[in-house]
Design an enzyme around this catalytic site. Structure first.
Site, PDB file in Angstrom:
ATOM      1  CB  THR A  24      -0.956  -0.025   1.211  1.00 51.03           C
ATOM      2  OG1 THR A  24      -1.927   1.015   1.070  1.00 51.03           O
ATOM      3  CG2 THR A  24      -0.217   0.162   2.538  1.00 51.03           C
ATOM      4  CG  ASN A  25       1.169   4.576  -2.135  1.00 46.52           C
ATOM      5  OD1 ASN A  25       2.293   4.109  -2.178  1.00 46.52           O
ATOM      6  ND2 ASN A  25       0.577   5.098  -3.183  1.00 46.52           N
ATOM      7  CD  GLN A  26       3.346   6.613   5.581  1.00 45.04           C
ATOM      8  OE1 GLN A  26       2.296   6.336   6.161  1.00 45.04           O
ATOM      9  NE2 GLN A  26       4.394   7.076   6.215  1.00 45.04           N
ATOM     10  CB  VAL A  91      -3.555   5.310  -6.890  1.00 45.33           C
ATOM     11  CG1 VAL A  91      -3.836   4.011  -7.633  1.00 45.33           C
ATOM     12  CG2 VAL A  91      -4.783   6.212  -6.889  1.00 45.33           C
TER      13      VAL A  91
END
Ligand code: C5P
Length: 214
Positions: A24-26, A91
């Protein structure tokens, strides 16, 4: 923004590796949720497409929950006649090439084969029939504003909201943010302020931009 149809994307997307793990991303989703909230207060019809967050959704918005970038994209392309799009979501740039149905066994090292995800903003920005009338992208960068300027053109946006990410400005999860707004006309720098006030400033900027370009 009365009766304007506004789309806001927010939060991270997640890409499953196996049934247990994901990449995932921050992103806490706070800035996007504040924008959705302020838009609703300004009379807009707001659709909020959100990845997983710990936030209470603002009232008076239509919330669509998604997990992956593909799910986010599939939801967005169903929404027609958008007046203004705010693409605040972080995203995931990559997804796993091949999802594994069973939990990957622990070993000394693990190589993941990642492939690029669709760039939702760029795809919508270049869509001749479905592009929102005004398109606002976001860019969190460790580098300077020139990177955000490049994204403005590449993704065919009207406006890019830029965040500088460094130790001094650790915006992730914070209630504050420091932004600059970039258009083809130039750049406007803002002082550090709450994400609520950033949302208000962004909306004011978009409102004036709309007047100037109508
Ligand atoms: O990740 P990047 O800095 O390129 O993100 C810039 C903008 O593009 C953001 O508005 C983000 O929501 C959007 N984006 C997207 N799809 C991706 C990557 C980014 O819509 N795969």
């Amino acid at each position: 923004f009365k009766n304007k149809k506004c789309l806001v994307t927010a939060g991270p997307t997640i890409e499953m590796i196996d049934p247990i793990r994901y990449i995932t991303n921050q992103s806490s989703g706070k800035q996007g949720y504040e924008i959705a909230s302020q838009l609703a207060l300004s009379g807009a019809n707001v659709i909020l497409v959100s990845g997983p967050t710990n936030l209470t959704p603002p009232s008076n918005v239509k919330l669509i929950k998604i997990l992956s970038a593909k799910e986010m994209y599939n939801q967005i392309i169903k929404i027609k006649n958008i007046d203004i799009g705010f693409f605040t979501a972080a995203v995931s740039d990559y997804k796993i090439n091949k999802f594994q149905n069973t939990k990957i066994k622990k070993k000394k090292s693990l190589n993941l084969n990642l492939v690029k995800n669709i760039d939702i903003l760029e795809s919508i920005g270049r869509d001749k029939t479905n592009r929102p009338k005004i398109l606002v992208g976001f860019a969190a960068e460790t580098g300077n504003t020139s990177l955000a300027k490049t994204k403005l053109k590449k993704k065919n946006c009207d406006i890019i909201v830029y965040n500088k990410i460094n130790k001094k400005n650790n915006v992730f999860g914070s209630d504050n943010n420091k932004i600059a707004i970039i258009t083809r006309y130039g750049i406007k720098n803002y002082k550090k302020m709450s994400k609520v006030n950033c949302a208000k400033e962004i909306l004011e900027y978009v409102y004036n931009y709309k007047l100037k370009n109508e």
